[in-house]
Motif scaffolding. Structure first.
Motif: not given
Length: 219
Positions: A44-57
């Motif tokens: 239930g904790k919020e985690r970041t899978i990817k920090k910076s991706l373009s809208m498409e990716k």
């Protein structure tokens, strides 16, 4: 112009209709994690899978995870200013005047050649002009009570209604022309059976996306 980027976050939620156990197994397979480690990600904790991706990716990654039963969110990153080196900035001492007010220079006007005369007789007197005389001898005032403008009576014209005929109430003044229904041949038309599929849909296979290069950011 800098491209807008998004970060992909995960709060341990699954897509509706997908069991959590199946989602954990898919998560472990996608990110190449042990089952015990993948199960910890669903606390239930919020985690970041990817920090910076373009809208498409970012959209492609969300589609892959959604297909695996994993629900993620895309959050727009705030635009970042380009990093500046320390040599680009200089700080003055406290109290330093950055902008000084600009004072307009004084203008010296030479008046030594000017003289003021106190002799009033040298001043030109304006001539008093008398108002012009207007001849009003030909103008007379009428003291009578008669109106200045005589009113003339306008006669009301007479109209001849002898040739005018009035129809009975409810009489149709304009007859509507009946338009015949055109004869449209329908012999060449045919109807399908009830429930027949009129348009056939071609099934498009979903593209396979290589996620072997995707890693889980533990920060």
């Amino acid at each position: 112009m800098q491209e807008q980027t998004f970060k992909v976050t995960f709060k341990g939620k699954t897509v509706r209709g997908c069991e959590q156990s199946q989602a954990i197994a898919n998560f472990a397979k996608l990110f190449k994690l042990p089952a015990s480690k993948a199960e910890q990600m669903f606390d239930g904790k919020e985690r970041t899978i990817k920090k910076s991706l373009s809208m498409e990716k970012a959209g492609q990654l969300r589609g892959v995870l959604k297909k695996a039963g994993i629900k993620v969110s895309l959050i727009k990153n705030e635009s970042e200013l380009p990093a500046l080196g320390s040599g680009d900035w200089e700080l003055n001492e406290p109290g330093t005047v950055i902008l000084r007010p600009v004072t307009a220079p004084e203008v010296h006007i030479e008046t030594s050649h000017m003289k003021v005369s106190l002799d009033e007789s040298a001043l030109e007197n304006a001539e008093d002009k008398e108002p012009p005389e207007v001849d009003i001898n030909h103008i007379t005032i009428d003291d009578s009570e008669e109106p200045i403008i005589e009113e003339s009576e306008v006669e009301v014209p007479e109209f001849n209604f002898e040739d005018v005929e009035v129809d009975e109430p409810g009489t149709v003044i304009v007859n509507a022309k009946k338009v015949e229904i055109p004869d449209i041949p329908v012999d060449a038309l045919s109807l399908d059976d009830v429930g027949a599929q009129l348009v056939k849909k071609d099934k498009i296979e979903e593209p396979e996306i290589d996620i072997s290069s995707i890693s889980l950011n533990k920060d």
